[in-house]
Scaffold this motif. Structure first.
Motif, PDB file in Angstrom:
ATOM      1  N   MET A 299      -6.379   4.213   0.220  1.00 29.11           N
ATOM      2  CA  MET A 299      -5.316   3.898  -0.730  1.00 29.11           C
ATOM      3  C   MET A 299      -3.968   3.807  -0.017  1.00 29.11           C
ATOM      4  O   MET A 299      -3.804   4.307   1.095  1.00 29.11           O
ATOM      5  N   LEU A 300      -3.020   3.180  -0.713  1.00 31.60           N
ATOM      6  CA  LEU A 300      -1.676   3.066  -0.171  1.00 31.60           C
ATOM      7  C   LEU A 300      -0.798   4.160  -0.769  1.00 31.60           C
ATOM      8  O   LEU A 300      -0.630   4.232  -1.986  1.00 31.60           O
ATOM      9  N   TYR A 301      -0.249   4.997   0.077  1.00 32.15           N
ATOM     10  CA  TYR A 301       0.702   6.009  -0.363  1.00 32.15           C
ATOM     11  C   TYR A 301       2.098   5.433  -0.179  1.00 32.15           C
ATOM     12  O   TYR A 301       2.384   4.864   0.871  1.00 32.15           O
ATOM     13  N   TRP A 302       2.953   5.573  -1.180  1.00 37.99           N
ATOM     14  CA  TRP A 302       4.307   5.026  -1.042  1.00 37.99           C
ATOM     15  C   TRP A 302       5.339   6.015  -1.545  1.00 37.99           C
ATOM     16  O   TRP A 302       5.057   6.873  -2.379  1.00 37.99           O
TER      17      TRP A 302
ATOM     18  N   THR B 286      -8.136  -4.299  -1.653  1.00 37.45           N
ATOM     19  CA  THR B 286      -9.441  -3.766  -1.295  1.00 37.45           C
ATOM     20  C   THR B 286      -9.310  -2.324  -0.813  1.00 37.45           C
ATOM     21  O   THR B 286      -8.408  -2.004  -0.044  1.00 37.45           O
ATOM     22  N   ALA B 287     -10.212  -1.482  -1.271  1.00 36.79           N
ATOM     23  CA  ALA B 287     -10.293  -0.118  -0.765  1.00 36.79           C
ATOM     24  C   ALA B 287     -11.614   0.041  -0.041  1.00 36.79           C
ATOM     25  O   ALA B 287     -12.647  -0.405  -0.532  1.00 36.79           O
ATOM     26  N   ALA B 288     -11.581   0.622   1.149  1.00 38.04           N
ATOM     27  CA  ALA B 288     -12.840   0.926   1.834  1.00 38.04           C
ATOM     28  C   ALA B 288     -13.487   2.102   1.117  1.00 38.04           C
ATOM     29  O   ALA B 288     -12.806   3.034   0.694  1.00 38.04           O
ATOM     30  N   LEU B 289     -14.794   2.003   0.980  1.00 34.03           N
ATOM     31  CA  LEU B 289     -15.532   3.036   0.255  1.00 34.03           C
ATOM     32  C   LEU B 289     -16.146   4.005   1.256  1.00 34.03           C
ATOM     33  O   LEU B 289     -16.847   3.604   2.172  1.00 34.03           O
ATOM     34  N   GLY B 290     -15.854   5.267   1.065  1.00 37.95           N
ATOM     35  CA  GLY B 290     -16.485   6.277   1.908  1.00 37.95           C
ATOM     36  C   GLY B 290     -17.041   7.352   1.016  1.00 37.95           C
ATOM     37  O   GLY B 290     -17.103   7.187  -0.200  1.00 37.95           O
TER      38      GLY B 290
ATOM     39  N   ALA C 136      -7.436   5.431 -10.630  1.00 35.48           N
ATOM     40  CA  ALA C 136      -8.427   5.896  -9.655  1.00 35.48           C
ATOM     41  C   ALA C 136      -9.763   5.207  -9.910  1.00 35.48           C
ATOM     42  O   ALA C 136     -10.429   4.745  -8.986  1.00 35.48           O
ATOM     43  N   ARG C 137     -10.143   5.123 -11.194  1.00 40.27           N
ATOM     44  CA  ARG C 137     -11.433   4.532 -11.512  1.00 40.27           C
ATOM     45  C   ARG C 137     -11.462   3.053 -11.134  1.00 40.27           C
ATOM     46  O   ARG C 137     -12.443   2.556 -10.583  1.00 40.27           O
ATOM     47  N   THR C 138     -10.335   2.361 -11.403  1.00 39.45           N
ATOM     48  CA  THR C 138     -10.285   0.939 -11.048  1.00 39.45           C
ATOM     49  C   THR C 138     -10.404   0.750  -9.536  1.00 39.45           C
ATOM     50  O   THR C 138     -11.123  -0.137  -9.065  1.00 39.45           O
ATOM     51  N   ILE C 139      -9.685   1.600  -8.769  1.00 35.27           N
ATOM     52  CA  ILE C 139      -9.753   1.467  -7.312  1.00 35.27           C
ATOM     53  C   ILE C 139     -11.194   1.661  -6.835  1.00 35.27           C
ATOM     54  O   ILE C 139     -11.706   0.904  -6.011  1.00 35.27           O
ATOM     55  N   ILE C 140     -11.868   2.680  -7.380  1.00 34.70           N
ATOM     56  CA  ILE C 140     -13.245   2.941  -6.934  1.00 34.70           C
ATOM     57  C   ILE C 140     -14.166   1.784  -7.325  1.00 34.70           C
ATOM     58  O   ILE C 140     -14.987   1.333  -6.528  1.00 34.70           O
TER      59      ILE C 140
ATOM     60  N   PHE D 133       6.174  10.908  -3.838  1.00 32.97           N
ATOM     61  CA  PHE D 133       5.265   9.842  -3.417  1.00 32.97           C
ATOM     62  C   PHE D 133       4.300   9.510  -4.541  1.00 32.97           C
ATOM     63  O   PHE D 133       4.091  10.317  -5.451  1.00 32.97           O
ATOM     64  N   ALA D 134       3.740   8.311  -4.470  1.00 28.24           N
ATOM     65  CA  ALA D 134       2.722   7.900  -5.431  1.00 28.24           C
ATOM     66  C   ALA D 134       1.646   7.135  -4.674  1.00 28.24           C
ATOM     67  O   ALA D 134       1.807   6.838  -3.487  1.00 28.24           O
ATOM     68  N   VAL D 135       0.565   6.846  -5.365  1.00 23.44           N
ATOM     69  CA  VAL D 135      -0.579   6.203  -4.727  1.00 23.44           C
ATOM     70  C   VAL D 135      -0.896   4.914  -5.467  1.00 23.44           C
ATOM     71  O   VAL D 135      -0.804   4.863  -6.692  1.00 23.44           O
ATOM     72  N   ALA D 136      -1.229   3.869  -4.702  1.00 22.55           N
ATOM     73  CA  ALA D 136      -1.526   2.568  -5.297  1.00 22.55           C
ATOM     74  C   ALA D 136      -2.646   1.909  -4.508  1.00 22.55           C
ATOM     75  O   ALA D 136      -2.968   2.345  -3.409  1.00 22.55           O
ATOM     76  N   PRO D 137      -3.216   0.817  -5.052  1.00 19.43           N
ATOM     77  CA  PRO D 137      -4.196   0.063  -4.256  1.00 19.43           C
ATOM     78  C   PRO D 137      -3.515  -0.566  -3.051  1.00 19.43           C
ATOM     79  O   PRO D 137      -2.307  -0.817  -3.077  1.00 19.43           O
ATOM     80  N   MET D 138      -4.293  -0.822  -1.996  1.00 19.80           N
ATOM     81  CA  MET D 138      -3.751  -1.506  -0.822  1.00 19.80           C
ATOM     82  C   MET D 138      -3.285  -2.904  -1.220  1.00 19.80           C
ATOM     83  O   MET D 138      -3.818  -3.503  -2.157  1.00 19.80           O
TER      84      MET D 138
END
Lengths: 426, 294
Positions: free
Chosen positions: A142-145, A293-297, A359-363, A279-284
């Motif tokens: 994810m992108l932290y900003w 796109t988020a890499a899945l781990g 979060a659910r959308t990113i996953i 700070f907040a978190v967003a999709p890349m």
């Protein structure tokens, strides 16, 4: 190896002889971390499992937290057909390898409720039409900003560049870095590349094993990464792993950071973080022709194919991946649950540092790395070439063509290309 | 005859031990190198493939580049260590107050475990916390701080400096032992004949020191050729693989990727190269590994 078979047979006879009823007084081992909060949480959950199953005793076998070391240990144990640990914690990219090797048992006969997990997360747990593991937690890039330096999260790489300029101008000397990501030569670099690649509409390889890592989209993605070095990303990132980027961002030195969810939990703690609440978190972001796109781990739980008590082992897997336990891991340690239904659960709210819906959308849109038994080898070839291009030892185009050639060659030489083609046939 | 038999019996345990710990693993590695044996791909089995692994090495660009890196590392560090070690030995050979203490101090770098030394050098060259960047900027050698580990040329600097720093004392000690066997009367005689310090060094000291120099050269070359821990800790072979020596490549193949067949073939090749180097020194340069320093 030949000496062992009779020994195993003898042991099985002895067990069957003195056990009476099957599975009575079963001793299970579970590989996992015994460190810190995670270790405490696991001990706690295991105790609950034992209370529910008085005939099963579970021993947590400490294994290294470093993925490479853990992988190496597993491979050595399973080559020797060791029945311990009965339950293995796997990195998502090892599942196909262990399944193809016959080291982990198919779980289909236990009929797990597969519909309750994210489908893309579960797809990495399948090999040759069988399910080999269940997801324990999900990781997404994810992108932290910094909410105090830029007005909103950038949606494109172009916007990202503009916002880095803005953020650094606002932050002054206190914010020397723009965007920090994991650029050292290791698996993390491949996950970052995967996100840029998706952002430009490319992919590493097709499910049937065709390597696409030298496509125009891939060259464009790697070129973008290379342009960032020295302009909006400090050259140091080429030696950085997750923790170095987190330290830089957490000390307020960077406007943006690419990282996994674990960082959010740590950086919200104002005792150690200078950016708590800022700070907040967003999709890349994405580039032309692609989508964010988020890499899945993530971590999976599988049953050792040589286990003496596969049924009990599966019971433990089912227990640890059940809603109550994965929810507990989320609230206690910030691990993202692999079950979409939980993202509507009020108990999860506030645990993830990201609005649940987001979060659910990113996953749901996260991209898995190629599901192939030789993923580690392919990744190593790619890592080297990505790092060569980023450090200026080769052009992105040359580096990716070399990688594609070497990867295709390896797939053919090991017979995995044919295996993968068969793996996707209906 | 009985004496000979008794001797054979007495020697047997030692010979057996050598076979067990040296020849047997070597033969096993050689045998494995003729097989395809990859722990991560058990479905391919363990077939005999003849010399296929060796044929692959011949076309393995990463191996040849690693060999080049190893040669570069060995060439640079061993020559610098010899020159610095000689200077140090000559200084230590003079009689002065506190010589014992100085000799002991000089050995400190050698006494530090390589991995620890490697970590120290890595931190010193670190772009954020390291001391090297601020110092070089302060004295005006650099305009601005640089990131040492992302360029091939600069990534070599901490590696080579660390090795030179650590091993020069060892070379100095070997050479000092050689210097002490030189009869002072020879130097005095040369001085009486009017030879200056340089001529005495070139025409008396160095020729007499030749055996010690060759021994130091053999030890250091073979050691440097197998360099592993220092590079593993400082750059891990990066950027890309451009500081990767053959030992690190073999380690990655054998123990990280668990490709036992190919990794064994790589090990055999490295063994043959070091063996050839040792032979070259012993035969070609006439090094006698025993009795030199007497």
């Amino acid at each position: 190896m030949t000496v062992r078979a009779p020994v195993i047979a003898l042991a099985a006879l002895l067990l069957a002889g003195c056990g009476g009823a099957p599975q009575r007084g079963v001793e299970l081992t579970l590989s996992g971390s015994t460190l810190g909060d995670e270790g405490k949480l696991l001990a706690h959950e295991v105790a609950r499992f034992e209370a529910l199953h008085p005939d099963i005793h579970v021993r947590v076998q400490p294994t290294p937290d470093d993925a490479t070391q853990r992988h190496q240990l597993y491979v050595q144990w399973l080559n020797a057909r060791a029945g311990d640990p009965d339950v293995l914690q796997l990195d998502v990219v090892w599942t196909a390898e262990f399944a193809a090797a016959g080291w982990i048992a198919p779980l289909d006969r236990f009929h797990p409720d597969t519909a309750a997990f994210f489908p893309n997360v579960l797809s990495a747990d399948r090999w040759a039409h069988h399910l080999y593991a269940l997801p324990w937690y999900v990781d997404v890039g994810m992108l932290y900003w910094r909410t105090d330096l830029v007005p909103h999260a950038p949606r494109s790489f172009r916007e990202l560049t503009a916002e880095v300029r803005l953020g650094r101008a606002r932050g002054g000397a206190a914010v020397p870095y723009g965007f920090v990501w994991q650029g050292a030569r290791y698996e993390g670099l491949v996950t970052v590349f995967l996100e840029y690649l998706g952002g430009f509409g490319g992919q590493i390889m097709t499910p049937d094993g065709r390597v696409l890592v030298d496509s125009p989209a891939a060259v464009a993605a790697l070129t973008e990464m290379r342009h960032e070095i020295g302009s909006i990303a400090p050259p140091q990132v080429l030696t950085w792993h997750e923790e170095e980027t987190r330290f830089a961002f957490q000390n307020g030195k960077a406007v943006f950071m690419r990282n996994w969810p674990y960082a959010a939990a740590l950086m919200r703690d104002s005792a150690q973080s200078r950016v708590a609440g800022r700070f907040a978190v967003a999709p890349m972001p994405a580039g032309p022709g692609g989508h964010p796109t988020a890499a899945l781990g993530g971590g999976e739980l599988a049953v050792n194919a040589f286990s003496n008590a596969p049924d009990s082992a599966y019971a433990l897997v089912a227990f640890l991946t059940a809603p109550q336990q994965v929810l507990e891991r989320a609230t206690a340690a910030g691990y993202y649950p692999p079950r979409p239904a939980l993202y509507r659960d009020p108990r999860l709210r506030g645990a993830l540092a990201v609005p649940l819906e987001e979060a659910r959308t990113i996953i749901e849109h996260a991209t898995a790395r190629p599901v192939t038994p030789i993923y580690s080898q392919l990744s190593e070839l790619l890592q080297i070439q990505l790092h060569r291009a980023l450090t200026g030892e080769a052009t992105p185009s040359d580096a990716l063509h070399t990688a594609a050639r070497q990867m295709t060659d390896l797939l053919r030489r090991t017979g995995v290309a044919a295996l993968m083609r068969r793996g996707i046939e209906p | 005859m009985t004496d000979r038999r008794r001797a054979a019996w007495l020697l047997a345990p030692a010979l057996g031990l050598i076979v067990l710990v040296a020849l047997f693993p070597l033969a096993w590695t050689g045998w494995d190198s003729l097989h395809h044996h990859d722990l991560r791909m058990p479905w391919l089995g363990h077939p005999f493939v003849g010399l296929a692994n060796y044929a692959m090495i011949a076309h393995d660009g990463r191996f040849w580049r690693a060999l080049g890196h190893t040669a570069l590392f060995t060439g640079v560090t061993v020559s610098v260590e010899l020159v610095l070690g000689l200077i140090l030995a000559l200084a230590l050979n003079r009689v002065f107050r506190g010589r014992g203490a100085v000799r002991a101090t000089v050995l400190i770098p050698w006494a530090i475990p390589t991995v620890v030394a490697g970590l120290v050098w890595r931190v010193m060259f670190d772009s954020q916390a390291g001391i090297v960047n601020p110092v070089l900027v302060h004295v005006g050698i650099l305009d601005h701080p640089i990131v040492w580990f992302v360029h091939t040329a600069t990534a070599w600097a901490p590696i080579m400096l660390a090795d030179i720093w650590k091993t020069t004392p060892f070379v100095a000690l070997l050479l000092l032992a050689g210097l002490q066997t030189i009869d002072p009367a020879l130097l005095q005689a040369a001085a009486v004949d009017g030879a200056g310090a340089w001529r005495r060094l070139w025409h008396v000291t160095l020729p007499l020191l030749r055996p010690a120099i060759l021994v130091a050269l053999v030890f250091r070359t073979l050691d440097a050729f197998r360099v592993f821990d220092l590079i593993y800790v400082i750059t891990n072979g990066g950027p890309g693989t451009s500081t990767e020596p053959v030992a690190l490549y073999t380690f990655n193949t054998l123990l990280q990727n668990l490709e036992f067949g190919y990794g064994s073939a790589l090990s055999v090749v490295i063994f043959l190269i070091t063996f050839a180097l040792a032979l070259l020194y012993i035969r070609g340069l006439g090094v006698r590994l025993s009795g030199d320093l007497r």
